[in-house]
Design an enzyme around this catalytic site. Structure first.
Site, PDB file in Angstrom:
ATOM      1  N   GLY A 263     -16.083   7.448  -1.528  1.00  0.00           N
ATOM      2  CA  GLY A 263     -16.198   6.058  -1.931  1.00  0.00           C
ATOM      3  C   GLY A 263     -17.204   5.751  -3.017  1.00  0.00           C
ATOM      4  O   GLY A 263     -17.302   4.608  -3.464  1.00  0.00           O
ATOM      5  N   GLU A 305     -15.497  13.533   1.054  1.00  0.00           N
ATOM      6  CA  GLU A 305     -14.237  13.628   0.320  1.00  0.00           C
ATOM      7  C   GLU A 305     -14.230  12.713  -0.906  1.00  0.00           C
ATOM      8  O   GLU A 305     -13.489  11.735  -0.960  1.00  0.00           O
ATOM      9  CB  GLU A 305     -13.056  13.327   1.241  1.00  0.00           C
ATOM     10  CG  GLU A 305     -13.244  12.088   2.103  1.00  0.00           C
ATOM     11  CD  GLU A 305     -12.145  11.893   3.131  1.00  0.00           C
ATOM     12  OE1 GLU A 305     -11.724  12.882   3.748  1.00  0.00           O
ATOM     13  OE2 GLU A 305     -11.716  10.746   3.311  1.00  0.00           O
ATOM     14  N   PRO A 306     -15.048  13.030  -1.913  1.00  0.00           N
ATOM     15  CA  PRO A 306     -15.044  12.226  -3.139  1.00  0.00           C
ATOM     16  C   PRO A 306     -13.777  12.447  -3.942  1.00  0.00           C
ATOM     17  O   PRO A 306     -13.244  13.559  -4.001  1.00  0.00           O
ATOM     18  CB  PRO A 306     -16.267  12.747  -3.890  1.00  0.00           C
ATOM     19  CG  PRO A 306     -16.393  14.180  -3.430  1.00  0.00           C
ATOM     20  CD  PRO A 306     -15.985  14.162  -1.993  1.00  0.00           C
ATOM     21  N   GLY A 307     -13.307  11.403  -4.559  1.00  0.00           N
ATOM     22  CA  GLY A 307     -12.156  11.498  -5.457  1.00  0.00           C
ATOM     23  C   GLY A 307     -12.487  10.890  -6.797  1.00  0.00           C
ATOM     24  O   GLY A 307     -12.653  11.580  -7.798  1.00  0.00           O
ATOM     25  N   ARG A 308     -12.629   9.557  -6.817  1.00  0.00           N
ATOM     26  CA  ARG A 308     -12.893   8.837  -8.064  1.00  0.00           C
ATOM     27  C   ARG A 308     -14.118   9.383  -8.794  1.00  0.00           C
ATOM     28  O   ARG A 308     -14.097   9.568 -10.015  1.00  0.00           O
ATOM     29  CB  ARG A 308     -13.101   7.352  -7.741  1.00  0.00           C
ATOM     30  CG  ARG A 308     -13.255   6.462  -8.955  1.00  0.00           C
ATOM     31  CD  ARG A 308     -13.748   5.072  -8.557  1.00  0.00           C
ATOM     32  NE  ARG A 308     -13.000   4.508  -7.466  1.00  0.00           N
ATOM     33  CZ  ARG A 308     -11.951   3.715  -7.596  1.00  0.00           C
ATOM     34  NH1 ARG A 308     -11.520   3.401  -8.801  1.00  0.00           N
ATOM     35  NH2 ARG A 308     -11.336   3.224  -6.533  1.00  0.00           N
ATOM     36  N   ARG A 351      -3.885  -0.141 -12.751  1.00  0.00           N
ATOM     37  CA  ARG A 351      -5.054  -0.719 -12.089  1.00  0.00           C
ATOM     38  C   ARG A 351      -5.431  -2.117 -12.607  1.00  0.00           C
ATOM     39  O   ARG A 351      -5.817  -2.962 -11.805  1.00  0.00           O
ATOM     40  CB  ARG A 351      -6.246   0.235 -12.185  1.00  0.00           C
ATOM     41  CG  ARG A 351      -6.034   1.546 -11.439  1.00  0.00           C
ATOM     42  CD  ARG A 351      -7.300   2.386 -11.362  1.00  0.00           C
ATOM     43  NE  ARG A 351      -8.317   1.743 -10.553  1.00  0.00           N
ATOM     44  CZ  ARG A 351      -9.412   1.194 -11.050  1.00  0.00           C
ATOM     45  NH1 ARG A 351      -9.645   1.206 -12.360  1.00  0.00           N
ATOM     46  NH2 ARG A 351     -10.287   0.623 -10.247  1.00  0.00           N
ATOM     47  N   CYS A 382       7.691  -5.118 -19.893  1.00  0.00           N
ATOM     48  CA  CYS A 382       8.265  -6.459 -19.811  1.00  0.00           C
ATOM     49  C   CYS A 382       7.621  -7.252 -18.681  1.00  0.00           C
ATOM     50  O   CYS A 382       8.269  -7.639 -17.701  1.00  0.00           O
ATOM     51  CB  CYS A 382       9.782  -6.356 -19.618  1.00  0.00           C
ATOM     52  SG  CYS A 382      10.633  -7.916 -19.854  1.00  0.00           S
ATOM     53  N   GLU A 383       6.317  -7.467 -18.811  1.00  0.00           N
ATOM     54  CA  GLU A 383       5.524  -8.244 -17.853  1.00  0.00           C
ATOM     55  C   GLU A 383       4.399  -8.934 -18.610  1.00  0.00           C
ATOM     56  O   GLU A 383       3.666  -8.281 -19.362  1.00  0.00           O
ATOM     57  CB  GLU A 383       4.902  -7.339 -16.778  1.00  0.00           C
ATOM     58  CG  GLU A 383       5.873  -6.685 -15.832  1.00  0.00           C
ATOM     59  CD  GLU A 383       6.456  -7.644 -14.806  1.00  0.00           C
ATOM     60  OE1 GLU A 383       5.839  -8.699 -14.559  1.00  0.00           O
ATOM     61  OE2 GLU A 383       7.533  -7.331 -14.275  1.00  0.00           O
ATOM     62  N   TYR A 411      -6.670   7.546 -10.265  1.00  0.00           N
ATOM     63  CA  TYR A 411      -5.613   6.588  -9.908  1.00  0.00           C
ATOM     64  C   TYR A 411      -4.829   6.074 -11.116  1.00  0.00           C
ATOM     65  O   TYR A 411      -4.172   5.060 -11.027  1.00  0.00           O
ATOM     66  CB  TYR A 411      -6.191   5.417  -9.102  1.00  0.00           C
ATOM     67  CG  TYR A 411      -6.934   5.896  -7.884  1.00  0.00           C
ATOM     68  CD1 TYR A 411      -6.249   6.406  -6.792  1.00  0.00           C
ATOM     69  CD2 TYR A 411      -8.324   5.891  -7.859  1.00  0.00           C
ATOM     70  CE1 TYR A 411      -6.929   6.892  -5.688  1.00  0.00           C
ATOM     71  CE2 TYR A 411      -9.013   6.372  -6.761  1.00  0.00           C
ATOM     72  CZ  TYR A 411      -8.308   6.876  -5.676  1.00  0.00           C
ATOM     73  OH  TYR A 411      -8.986   7.365  -4.592  1.00  0.00           O
TER      74      TYR A 411
END
Length: 459
Positions: A263, A305-308, A351, A382-383, A411
């Site tokens: 986190g 468990e780091p990811g980012r 994101r 197309c948004e 991500y």
């Protein structure tokens, strides 16, 4: 084999990666272009096309090593770092994390399969998920992967698949009831969460485990959220887990491993001020040691468990700039607005439209030019909400230049889509002047590969 890095050659290489806006090997080369990993970003786009994910191997390895080595230095009970592959899961990144001595935290059968194909063994793997399928559970059991069990229902499912001769190695994911200040979609430890076993459910669940010895509950797991800067929640978590650990020991569970989650946040814009990786590890290690000493319990082996914070700062996304549209000033928009288009957007980075995420960008052709023009960078989907950067300052941008969005390793690839039937981008790993393709760019043919056209619909 665990690799080591040589002496830093660039000033930013001495920083904790999650505190740096740019990959640690970033510099301005003799042509005045942005260079990452010894590779000219403008030339990378010419060679590989855009949008393009560019991953700096040095920065990624540095983050892995800071986590691994800081735990080894400051925690007495033994430790292992697990890379949270949901942040970016592909063969090359899984293999690199394994080279650095990390295990892999996977969140689906597909992530588990990829990790196995990258060379992971059962002892390297921990499978998460609040709604694992029977196929995923069986794959985990067949490969010796540790299951992170999320509910009593899942325990009952696993119990039906196991025997004394085929036990399951598992961690029990508990919900600690800790709220943190981050986006509501990435909070995971508050009481009202789909994840984890609530503390009010624990007696029933612990009794079930004690009655089913083929369910080898070797530890506890908890995770309080993502992109967190405040360390207090992690301190509080250690005390909660020590209390639950005692309850498990009292029922005879063979507890050995304590997974404190991840986190830790990263720096996306200048105003972001996350703790460094060593600061995070030192805080959590101290909190666990104090909590278990106060409870009179031997120290567990700690997992995180780091990811980012491992992959996020190591990658950038390069786009080619297109045309501009100027909105004149009005009562509703006193300064007007200038839109500039790129050849990607929400399909390669969802994101901003999902989390209102903010980023920092620069021009790879002129990274040191003065930022004098306020622009809004619009994607090509197309948004109306497909806006990557809103009202940011850049040097007056010109069509054909390369825009680099920083800190896009986490991500972005993993949440990329084929919305509007856009092929997903390529990814390259850069190191010491060499760029290696690690994800091929999708083609139009790839987009229809799984389509089935019944003959009766043919004209």
């Amino acid at each position: 084999m665990i690799s080591t890095l040589g002496t830093p050659t660039h000033p930013e290489q001495t920083l904790s990666p999650n505190q740096s806006l740019r990959p640690l090997t970033s510099r301005i080369n003799s042509r005045g272009h942005l260079e990452i990993g010894g590779c000219d970003v403008v030339e990378l786009v010419r060679q590989f096309g855009s949008p393009l994910y560019i991953l700096d191997e040095w920065t990624l390895r540095r983050a892995c090593q800071l986590y691994r080595d800081t735990w080894a230095r400051c925690y007495a009970g033994g430790s292992r770092v697990l890379y949270a592959t949901k942040a970016w899961n592909c063969l090359a990144i899984c293999a690199l994390a394994l080279q650095e001595g990390l295990g892999l935290d996977v969140a689906s059968g597909g992530e588990l399969y990829t990790a196995l194909q990258a060379g992971a063994k059962g002892e390297d793997l921990y499978l998460h998920g609040n709604a694992k399928s029977l196929d995923e559970l069986n794959l985990a059991l067949e490969t010796g992967c540790t299951l992170v069990v999320d509910s009593l229902y899942e325990l009952q499912q696993v119990s039906a698949l196991t025997t004394p001769a085929r036990p399951a190695r598992l961690l029990l994911r508990v919900n600690p009831g800790i709220d943190v200040h981050t986006h509501e979609y990435i909070r995971t430890g508050q009481t009202d969460s789909k994840f984890g076993i609530g503390r009010w459910q624990l007696p029933e669940v612990l009794d079930f485990l004690a009655a089913h010895p083929q369910l080898q509950c070797v530890g506890l797991h908890a995770h309080i959220g993502s992109q967190i800067f405040d360390l207090q929640g992690h301190r509080d978590l250690a005390g909660v887990l020590a209390q639950i650990w005692r309850q498990g020991l009292d029922r005879g569970l063979p507890l050995q491993e304590l997974n404190v989650g991840g986190g830790l946040g990263i720096r996306y814009v200048k105003s972001d001020d996350p703790p460094s990786i060593p600061e995070w590890v030192e805080t959590v290690a101290t909190a666990v040691q104090q909590a278990f000493a106060q409870a009179g319990i031997p120290l567990p082996k700690v997992l995180c468990e780091p990811g980012r914070s491992v992959i996020g700062p190591a990658a950038v996304t390069a786009y080619t700039l297109g045309g501009q549209k100027r909105i004149p000033p009005s009562d509703d928009l006193p300064q007007g607005r200038t839109y500039i288009t790129i050849d990607g957007g929400m399909s390669d980075n969802p994101r901003p439209i999902t989390y209102q995420a903010r980023y920092t960008a620069l021009l790879a052709n002129r990274p040191e030019a003065e930022a004098t023009q306020r622009v809004t960078v619009a994607g090509k989907h197309c948004e109306s909400g497909d806006v990557l950067l809103k009202d940011v300052l850049l040097p007056a941008p010109m069509a054909g230049e390369v825009l680099v969005v920083l800190a896009t390793g986490a991500y972005n690839y993993s949440m990329a889509s084929n919305y509007n039937r856009f092929p997903r981008p390529a990814a390259v790993l850069v190191n010491e002047g060499e760029a290696q393709l690690i994800v091929r760019r999708e083609t139009y043919a790839d987009l229809i590969r799984q389509d089935v056209l019944p003959e009766r619909l043919l004209r």
